[in-house]
Design an enzyme around this catalytic site. Sequence first.
Site, mmCIF file in Angstrom:
data_model
loop_
_atom_site.group_PDB
_atom_site.id
_atom_site.type_symbol
_atom_site.label_atom_id
_atom_site.label_comp_id
_atom_site.label_asym_id
_atom_site.label_seq_id
_atom_site.Cartn_x
_atom_site.Cartn_y
_atom_site.Cartn_z
ATOM 1 N N GLY A 68 -4.628 73.059 71.298
ATOM 2 C CA GLY A 68 -3.271 73.064 70.790
ATOM 3 C C GLY A 68 -2.264 73.888 71.556
ATOM 4 O O GLY A 68 -1.118 74.038 71.116
ATOM 5 N N TRP A 84 -0.595 73.267 74.389
ATOM 6 C CA TRP A 84 0.585 72.479 74.778
ATOM 7 C C TRP A 84 1.407 72.088 73.553
ATOM 8 O O TRP A 84 2.639 72.104 73.596
ATOM 9 C CB TRP A 84 0.141 71.234 75.552
ATOM 10 C CG TRP A 84 -0.098 71.497 77.006
ATOM 11 C CD1 TRP A 84 -0.450 72.683 77.584
ATOM 12 C CD2 TRP A 84 0.013 70.555 78.069
ATOM 13 N NE1 TRP A 84 -0.578 72.536 78.935
ATOM 14 C CE2 TRP A 84 -0.300 71.245 79.275
ATOM 15 C CE3 TRP A 84 0.325 69.209 78.127
ATOM 16 C CZ2 TRP A 84 -0.295 70.607 80.523
ATOM 17 C CZ3 TRP A 84 0.321 68.570 79.370
ATOM 18 C CH2 TRP A 84 0.023 69.260 80.552
ATOM 19 N N ASP A 138 -6.340 63.913 69.490
ATOM 20 C CA ASP A 138 -7.551 64.359 70.171
ATOM 21 C C ASP A 138 -8.774 63.913 69.387
ATOM 22 O O ASP A 138 -8.717 63.793 68.160
ATOM 23 C CB ASP A 138 -7.577 65.877 70.336
ATOM 24 C CG ASP A 138 -8.458 66.314 71.512
ATOM 25 O OD1 ASP A 138 -9.667 65.994 71.506
ATOM 26 O OD2 ASP A 138 -7.944 66.964 72.427
ATOM 27 N N ASP A 174 -10.051 58.813 68.912
ATOM 28 C CA ASP A 174 -10.007 58.355 70.294
ATOM 29 C C ASP A 174 -8.889 57.325 70.418
ATOM 30 O O ASP A 174 -8.965 56.246 69.817
ATOM 31 C CB ASP A 174 -11.362 57.727 70.645
ATOM 32 C CG ASP A 174 -11.481 57.349 72.109
ATOM 33 O OD1 ASP A 174 -10.444 57.201 72.776
ATOM 34 O OD2 ASP A 174 -12.624 57.192 72.577
ATOM 35 N N ASP A 206 -3.060 66.528 79.088
ATOM 36 C CA ASP A 206 -3.815 67.528 79.833
ATOM 37 C C ASP A 206 -5.303 67.192 79.777
ATOM 38 O O ASP A 206 -6.153 68.065 79.923
ATOM 39 C CB ASP A 206 -3.552 68.925 79.243
ATOM 40 C CG ASP A 206 -3.952 70.047 80.191
ATOM 41 O OD1 ASP A 206 -3.877 69.837 81.414
ATOM 42 O OD2 ASP A 206 -4.335 71.131 79.715
ATOM 43 N N LYS A 226 -2.231 65.146 83.775
ATOM 44 C CA LYS A 226 -3.140 65.852 84.683
ATOM 45 C C LYS A 226 -3.876 64.856 85.570
ATOM 46 O O LYS A 226 -4.368 63.828 85.096
ATOM 47 C CB LYS A 226 -4.160 66.674 83.895
ATOM 48 C CG LYS A 226 -5.187 67.381 84.788
ATOM 49 C CD LYS A 226 -6.270 68.069 83.981
ATOM 50 C CE LYS A 226 -5.773 69.340 83.368
ATOM 51 N NZ LYS A 226 -6.864 70.115 82.709
#
Length: 206
Positions: free
Chosen positions: A60, A62, A80, A96, A121, A161
């Site tokens: 958490g 970000w 998540d 998912d 990320d 990312k």
Amino acid sequence: MARNRSKSSWVQAHRRDPFVKRARRDGYRSRAAYKLVEIDRRDRLFWPGGIVLDLGAAPGGWAQVAAGAVGPSGRVIAVDILPMKPIRGVEFIRGDFREASVLQAVHRRLHGTQATLVMSDMAPNITGIREVDQPRAIYLAELALELARSVAAPGAMLLVKVFQGEGLEDFRRDVERSFRKVCTRKPGASRSQSRELYLLAEKFSV
């Protein structure tokens, strides 16, 4: 034995890490928060009232930064597979996002609005074998891009990312098909020995 020594060295380095110490002091859940803070200072990712979709959000860090930046008039939707403790101003969807039910939940939470920023990320579970890890990382980045194309507002941004290596340039070209400006960022909180980079795409064009 070698694996135990390696793990012990990592734990010791982690404890000495100045960003880990700052995160504890500042109340952030992870050192990764400072990566986002630095990129935001340079590129202005957030503004009051913005709508942010945070992929791979746990634990958490970000989401904390985003919620503080968009304020009470904005929204942060975090997704998540892993559980995440509640954060004020953050709507959390556990699951998912490759599954239809989770995607539907994301669209329901958007209530017909569109995201001003999609950020990811996410990283695969690292095996240490580049030929295995790199394709997995690119795949996660591709999933983030695919979702961004379905939920982003015109002019929106994508921050994702990536890792230096095979497939990165092809992925960047794919991003450039939907965003007018694409650049890379390597924030100071990103460990220098890591191949980790962040691809920042601006001005989404439907």
